[in-house]
Write a protein that holds these residues in place. Structure first.
Motif, short mmCIF file in Angstrom:
data_model
loop_
_atom_site.label_atom_id
_atom_site.label_comp_id
_atom_site.label_asym_id
_atom_site.label_seq_id
_atom_site.Cartn_x
_atom_site.Cartn_y
_atom_site.Cartn_z
N THR A 1 0.82 -1.21 0.00
CA THR A 1 0.00 0.00 0.00
C THR A 1 0.85 1.26 0.00
OG1 THR A 1 -0.07 0.09 2.40
CG2 THR A 1 -1.77 -1.22 1.31
N THR A 2 0.20 2.37 -0.28
CA THR A 2 0.91 3.65 -0.32
C THR A 2 1.53 3.98 1.03
OG1 THR A 2 -0.57 4.47 -2.05
CG2 THR A 2 0.68 6.10 -0.80
N TRP A 3 0.79 3.75 2.13
CA TRP A 3 1.35 4.10 3.43
C TRP A 3 2.55 3.21 3.78
CZ3 TRP A 3 1.89 0.73 7.40
CH2 TRP A 3 1.05 -0.39 7.46
N GLN A 4 2.54 1.95 3.33
CA GLN A 4 3.69 1.09 3.58
C GLN A 4 4.91 1.57 2.80
OE1 GLN A 4 1.72 -2.64 2.65
NE2 GLN A 4 1.97 -3.31 4.79
N GLN A 5 4.69 2.05 1.58
CA GLN A 5 5.79 2.61 0.80
C GLN A 5 6.35 3.86 1.49
OE1 GLN A 5 3.68 3.14 -2.89
NE2 GLN A 5 4.32 1.14 -3.71
N ARG A 6 5.46 4.69 2.01
CA ARG A 6 5.91 5.87 2.74
C ARG A 6 6.72 5.47 3.96
NH1 ARG A 6 0.74 8.89 4.38
NH2 ARG A 6 2.27 10.25 5.40
N TYR A 7 6.25 4.44 4.66
CA TYR A 7 6.95 3.95 5.85
C TYR A 7 8.37 3.51 5.49
CZ TYR A 7 7.81 1.36 10.19
OH TYR A 7 8.34 0.92 11.38
#
Length: 393
Positions: free
Chosen positions: A2-8
């Protein structure tokens, strides 16, 4: 991904791996993720959220304190700091007396305790196999898992590790050069390991014989987790009085705070200039901790932890794929005949957050405010969760 995992992964150091959920809010023993999915939180921030999420007592205490006095450093005192220190000493036994040093975490509490033991003039320590006392350099020296320690050696001190629960091995390891014996009254990271009767009293005798300090790490077991204020106050503790107690996790109900408590003469070992902290003992964290203690007492959560823990151990342990259900209060360890990490995944799919501490071990440390309904719901769902793991195997 997901996008938030990529951000993380692009913004945070890879010390924990990539999380499976992005949590957005919580209430009581329930949390919700970014997709709106609801979960029963049986991990409680690893035994931190004693009163669950968004408890009104903690919210009120923190909000009020921030509106009056937030941070002052330890050049000054504050009323919440004084009141909390006095309260903890009373809970440990007012007849003993002692002094408290406040910090921000369990590892920091143990670092302070380690420095305190050096004031005895000795450097040898006895710790146990399966122990976990933190990841900072001093606390890490007392943590037995080689994978945690070896990349950072040499570590401070001279530490002898002995099998947990083996009173004879512990007694044999203590000498006139030993500064302290450090024990968890119940091991947490090792999978909720409960020592045999007489273990703490044997440690007390060995320390007394050689003039060493008995240091009990109650970071995970303290503040009502086991159905007593401190696990060493359970009947199995046989009335043992330690010299040093370290606390954190549930003490602040989610607000970072740690405490190193020296009882009796051990409370005078650290002197001005020996140790310090900028944030430790700040009024907000101490106000939160006082609210936690008040609520546990007012709502009789010690008795509730005892009763609900037995319900969970008996109910979950009834499944034949659970080879052992152990623990005290709402600190429950389950030994399984199926893959524990797989159980965590299956439970999450069913709306329950658990923790595996090993390939066959599950640890439950839910909020002390877990409802009967949620406990019964998990027990009813348990066999289905284990079925799902067997199907995937």
């Amino acid at each position: 991904m997901t996008t938030w995992q990529q951000r993380y992964e692009s913004a945070l150091m890879n010390t924990f791996g990539t999380p499976k959920l992005l949590l957005t809010r919580g209430e009581g023993a329930h949390v919700w993720d970014a997709d709106g999915t609801e979960y029963v939180d049986l991990l409680g921030g690893i035994a931190v959220n004693a009163l669950g999420h968004a408890h009104p007592a903690v919210l009120e205490a923190v909000t009020h304190q921030l509106g009056t006095l937030g941070h002052v450093s330890n050049f000054f005192a504050s009323e919440p700091q004084l009141a909390l220190a006095e309260r903890l000493l009373t809970l440990l036994g007012p007849e003993v007396g002692g002094r408290v040093f406040f910090s921000n975490s369990g590892a920091e509490a143990n670092e302070a305790a380690l420095k305190l033991t050096r004031r005895t003039g000795r450097t040898h320590l006895v710790a146990t196999e399966g122990s976990f006392h933190g990841r900072t350099m001093g606390a890490l020296a007392l943590t037995s898992k080689a994978a945690y320690r070896e990349p950072f050696e040499p570590l401070p001190g001279y530490v002898t590790f002995v099998p947990y629960g083996d009173a004879a091995a512990l007694t044999a390891a203590v000498t006139d050069d030993t500064a302290a014996v450090v024990l968890e009254p119940i091991q947490g990271e090792a999978g909720v390991r409960v020592p045999p009767p007489g273990y703490l009293s044997a440690a007390r005798r060995a320390c007394d014989e050689h003039g060493a300090l008995l240091w009990l790490d109650e970071v995970q077991t303290g503040i009502g987790r086991t159905g007593a204020w401190f696990a060493h106050q359970l009947p199995a503790g046989e009335g043992v009085t330690p010299d040093v107690v370290t606390l954190a996790k549930g003490l602040g109900g989610g607000i970072p705070i740690g405490a190193t408590i020296g009882l009796g003469t051990a409370g005078a070992l650290l002197e001005p200039g020996n140790h310090g902290t900028t944030f430790g003992g700040n009024p907000v964290a101490c106000a939160a901790a006082l609210a936690v203690l008040d609520t546990i007492e007012k709502d009789q959560l010690l008795d509730r932890a005892t009763a609900l823990g037995k319900t969970l151990r008996d109910g979950l342990g009834a499944d034949p794929r659970v080879t052992e259900a152990r623990g005290e209060g709402l600190m429950v360890g389950l030994e399984l005949a199926v893959d524990a990490p797989g159980v965590v995944t299956a439970a999450m799919a069913g709306g329950y957050i658990l923790n595996a501490t090993g390939p066959s071990t599950i640890r439950l440390v839910p909020p002390l405010v877990l409802t009967d309904e949620d406990a019964r719901g998990f027990v009813e769902a348990w066999s289905g969760i284990l079925d799902a793991v067997e199907v995937d195997a």
